[in-house]
Scaffold this active site. Structure first.
Site, PDB file in Angstrom:
ATOM      1  N   GLY A 276       0.823  -1.220   0.000  1.00 22.99           N
ATOM      2  CA  GLY A 276       0.000   0.000   0.000  1.00 22.99           C
ATOM      3  C   GLY A 276       0.849   1.259   0.000  1.00 22.99           C
ATOM      4  O   GLY A 276       0.615   2.184   0.780  1.00 22.99           O
ATOM      5  N   ALA A 277       1.834   1.294  -0.899  1.00 26.79           N
ATOM      6  CA  ALA A 277       2.768   2.431  -0.902  1.00 26.79           C
ATOM      7  C   ALA A 277       2.401   3.486  -1.936  1.00 26.79           C
ATOM      8  O   ALA A 277       3.166   4.418  -2.156  1.00 26.79           O
ATOM      9  CB  ALA A 277       4.191   1.922  -1.136  1.00 26.79           C
TER      10      ALA A 277
ATOM     11  N   GLY B 130      -0.250   8.025   1.082  1.00 28.48           N
ATOM     12  CA  GLY B 130      -0.321   8.114   2.536  1.00 28.48           C
ATOM     13  C   GLY B 130       0.857   7.543   3.316  1.00 28.48           C
ATOM     14  O   GLY B 130       2.028   7.810   3.011  1.00 28.48           O
TER      15      GLY B 130
ATOM     16  N   ARG C 245      -2.295  -1.185  -6.100  1.00 28.71           N
ATOM     17  CA  ARG C 245      -2.954  -1.372  -7.402  1.00 28.71           C
ATOM     18  C   ARG C 245      -2.626  -0.225  -8.354  1.00 28.71           C
ATOM     19  O   ARG C 245      -2.516  -0.423  -9.538  1.00 28.71           O
ATOM     20  CB  ARG C 245      -4.472  -1.458  -7.209  1.00 28.71           C
TER      21      ARG C 245
ATOM     22  N   ASP D  42      -2.968  -6.507  -6.515  1.00 25.40           N
ATOM     23  CA  ASP D  42      -4.238  -6.343  -5.804  1.00 25.40           C
ATOM     24  C   ASP D  42      -4.216  -7.379  -4.690  1.00 25.40           C
ATOM     25  O   ASP D  42      -4.280  -8.593  -4.950  1.00 25.40           O
ATOM     26  CB  ASP D  42      -5.420  -6.585  -6.750  1.00 25.40           C
TER      27      ASP D  42
ATOM     28  N   TYR E 224     -14.639  -2.355   9.955  1.00 26.76           N
ATOM     29  CA  TYR E 224     -13.241  -1.887   9.913  1.00 26.76           C
ATOM     30  C   TYR E 224     -12.561  -2.187  11.254  1.00 26.76           C
ATOM     31  O   TYR E 224     -11.457  -2.743  11.295  1.00 26.76           O
ATOM     32  CB  TYR E 224     -13.194  -0.389   9.601  1.00 26.76           C
TER      33      TYR E 224
ATOM     34  N   LYS F  79      -9.221  -4.606  12.396  1.00 23.65           N
ATOM     35  CA  LYS F  79      -8.046  -4.151  13.146  1.00 23.65           C
ATOM     36  C   LYS F  79      -7.935  -4.878  14.505  1.00 23.65           C
ATOM     37  O   LYS F  79      -6.830  -5.115  14.985  1.00 23.65           O
ATOM     38  CB  LYS F  79      -8.063  -2.628  13.312  1.00 23.65           C
TER      39      LYS F  79
HETATM   40  N1  LIG Z   1      -5.165   7.581   7.888  1.00 20.85           N
HETATM   41  C1  LIG Z   1      -5.609   7.235   9.094  1.00 20.85           C
HETATM   42  O1  LIG Z   1      -6.243   8.040   9.804  1.00 20.85           O
HETATM   43  C2  LIG Z   1      -5.293   5.866   9.626  1.00 20.85           C
HETATM   44  C3  LIG Z   1      -5.469   5.642  10.999  1.00 20.85           C
HETATM   45  C4  LIG Z   1      -5.170   4.397  11.523  1.00 20.85           C
HETATM   46  C5  LIG Z   1      -4.723   3.388  10.701  1.00 20.85           C
HETATM   47  N2  LIG Z   1      -4.589   3.596   9.368  1.00 20.85           N
HETATM   48  C6  LIG Z   1      -4.119   2.480   8.530  1.00 20.85           C
HETATM   49  O2  LIG Z   1      -2.993   2.896   7.804  1.00 20.85           O
HETATM   50  C7  LIG Z   1      -2.848   2.076   6.641  1.00 20.85           C
HETATM   51  C8  LIG Z   1      -2.538   2.952   5.441  1.00 20.85           C
HETATM   52  O3  LIG Z   1      -3.630   3.806   5.188  1.00 20.85           O
HETATM   53  P1  LIG Z   1      -3.466   5.349   4.776  1.00 20.85           P
HETATM   54  O4  LIG Z   1      -3.989   6.148   5.893  1.00 20.85           O
HETATM   55  O5  LIG Z   1      -2.117   5.623   4.282  1.00 20.85           O
HETATM   56  O6  LIG Z   1      -4.568   5.420   3.612  1.00 20.85           O
HETATM   57  P2  LIG Z   1      -4.439   5.607   2.027  1.00 20.85           P
HETATM   58  O7  LIG Z   1      -3.713   6.871   1.727  1.00 20.85           O
HETATM   59  O8  LIG Z   1      -5.822   5.453   1.514  1.00 20.85           O
HETATM   60  O9  LIG Z   1      -3.530   4.368   1.576  1.00 20.85           O
HETATM   61  C9  LIG Z   1      -4.023   3.056   1.541  1.00 20.85           C
HETATM   62  C10 LIG Z   1      -3.075   2.204   0.728  1.00 20.85           C
HETATM   63  O10 LIG Z   1      -3.578   0.845   0.710  1.00 20.85           O
HETATM   64  C11 LIG Z   1      -3.556   0.381  -0.614  1.00 20.85           C
HETATM   65  N3  LIG Z   1      -4.579  -0.622  -0.867  1.00 20.85           N
HETATM   66  C12 LIG Z   1      -5.896  -0.571  -0.575  1.00 20.85           C
HETATM   67  N4  LIG Z   1      -6.526  -1.661  -1.076  1.00 20.85           N
HETATM   68  C13 LIG Z   1      -5.577  -2.410  -1.701  1.00 20.85           C
HETATM   69  C14 LIG Z   1      -5.600  -3.635  -2.424  1.00 20.85           C
HETATM   70  N5  LIG Z   1      -6.743  -4.320  -2.643  1.00 20.85           N
HETATM   71  N6  LIG Z   1      -4.446  -4.105  -2.925  1.00 20.85           N
HETATM   72  C15 LIG Z   1      -3.286  -3.420  -2.753  1.00 20.85           C
HETATM   73  N7  LIG Z   1      -3.201  -2.258  -2.074  1.00 20.85           N
HETATM   74  C16 LIG Z   1      -4.339  -1.761  -1.564  1.00 20.85           C
HETATM   75  C17 LIG Z   1      -3.803   1.628  -1.471  1.00 20.85           C
HETATM   76  O11 LIG Z   1      -3.270   1.435  -2.782  1.00 20.85           O
HETATM   77  P3  LIG Z   1      -4.130   1.318  -4.134  1.00 20.85           P
HETATM   78  O12 LIG Z   1      -5.446   2.008  -3.909  1.00 20.85           O
HETATM   79  O13 LIG Z   1      -3.267   1.982  -5.161  1.00 20.85           O
HETATM   80  O14 LIG Z   1      -4.253  -0.146  -4.356  1.00 20.85           O
HETATM   81  C18 LIG Z   1      -2.971   2.660  -0.717  1.00 20.85           C
HETATM   82  O15 LIG Z   1      -1.634   2.618  -1.138  1.00 20.85           O
HETATM   83  C19 LIG Z   1      -4.148   1.267   6.526  1.00 20.85           C
HETATM   84  O16 LIG Z   1      -3.917  -0.050   6.973  1.00 20.85           O
HETATM   85  C20 LIG Z   1      -5.092   2.003   7.483  1.00 20.85           C
HETATM   86  O17 LIG Z   1      -6.070   1.123   8.011  1.00 20.85           O
HETATM   87  C21 LIG Z   1      -4.862   4.825   8.801  1.00 20.85           C
END
Ligand SMILES: NC(=O)c1ccc[n+]([C@@H]2O[C@H](COP(=O)([O-])OP(=O)(O)OC[C@H]3O[C@@H](n4cnc5c(N)ncnc54)[C@H](OP(=O)(O)O)[C@@H]3O)[C@@H](O)[C@H]2O)c1
Length: 252
Positions: free
Chosen positions: A16-17, A20, A41, A66, A159, A163
């Site tokens: 998921g790079a 974010g 993806r 994916d 969700y 977690k």
């Molecule tokens: N932001 C917050 O407030 C927060 C708080 C607590 C925990 N988190 C956790 O932090 C982690 C990263 O999230 P983020 O905040 O950085 O959100 P984000 O910017 O939406 O990034 C999410 C990443 O996950 C990837 N992803 C989603 N579905 C996927 C799939 N089917 N296959 C491959 N990659 C996939 C996305 O890539 P593609 O869409 O390009 O596939 C994207 O790179 C997550 O586990 C989230 O639950 C976030």
């Protein structure tokens, strides 16, 4: 004391790079001299990230995957074995949430959340640890969990369930690793609000995301990357289990 030199020229996979937190972690690890494999993806974004890392003198490889698809996960690990021998550091970061009622919600979305946040994380962990054990490497697996692993929030029933599962998988893996007397380390990081694309995806609303992140200064992706550096740089006898980090002003 934090010392990242032991990881130089070793290989990290960051899932998921493409945006974010994952993007920030990939940049941080590449800057510390690790070979970084980035997956998601949205391939175009990964390619841009690789260019940025290479322009700074780092080594990176983009692999489109994916994580809902088993074949994509297996192919990802094969590519890494071919190019770098295997994974030394796994950052299980890919994940997403959707605000979905447990009474009326769409179960396809529940399934995708479980697929990416839980199953893919467990499969990637198994594959990475296989690589580490085969090569006798004391590697490190880090799960990006959430404060939602520690309490529930409105609309976040499934969700949070994913977690909470990550929390259970962290401790179960720690025990299994102890059972085989392994020095591979497992850590979970549980952030509160981090300014990424997460809230827009969760609420399916740019306006709600803006409100979410605009109420006070929330965590930035780089704050999580700093914590990763600290965790990875800890001496071998130190294992962080779960790090809870909130914006100072977050009350939930
Ligand atoms: N932001 C917050 O407030 C927060 C708080 C607590 C925990 N988190 C956790 O932090 C982690 C990263 O999230 P983020 O905040 O950085 O959100 P984000 O910017 O939406 O990034 C999410 C990443 O996950 C990837 N992803 C989603 N579905 C996927 C799939 N089917 N296959 C491959 N990659 C996939 C996305 O890539 P593609 O869409 O390009 O596939 C994207 O790179 C997550 O586990 C989230 O639950 C976030």
């Amino acid at each position: 004391m934090s010392d990242m030199t032991r990881w130089k020229e070793r290989t990290a996979l960051v899932t998921g790079a493409s945006s974010g937190i994952g993007r920030a972690i990939a940049l941080e690890l590449a800057a510390r001299g690790l070979n970084v494999v980035v997956c998601a993806r949205r391939e175009e974004r990964l390619r841009e990230l690789v260019k940025e890392i290479e322009a700074d003198g780092g080594t990176a490889l983009a692999v489109r995957a994916d994580l809902c698809k088993d074949d994509d996960i297996m192919a990802l690990f094969e590519v890494i074995r071919d190019q770098f021998g295997g994974v030394d550091v796994l950052i299980n970061n890919a994940g997403f949430g959707k605000s979905e009622s447990l009474l009326t919600g769409d179960h396809h979305r529940w399934r995708s959340m479980l697929g990416v946040n839980v199953l893919a994380l467990a499969i990637c962990t198994r594959e990475a640890i296989k690589d580490m054990r085969r090569r006798d490497v004391d590697g490190h697996v880090i799960h990006i969990s959430s404060m939602s692993a520690h309490r529930v929030s409105e609309g976040g029933g499934m969700y949070s369930a994913t977690k909470f599962a990550v929390r259970s998988l962290t401790e179960s893996l720690r025990r299994e690793l102890r059972g085989i007397d392994s020095d591979i380390r497992i850590t979970s990081i549980s952030p509160g609000y981090v300014e990424t694309e997460f809230a827009k995806v969760f609420h399916e609303s740019t306006e709600k995301a803006r409100q979410n992140y605009g109420q006070y200064k929330v965590l930035q992706p780089e704050d999580i990357a700093d914590t990763i550096r600290h965790v990875l740089g800890a001496p071998q006898h130190v294992q962080y289990h779960d790090i809870l980090m909130r914006p100072t002003r977050q009350d939930n």
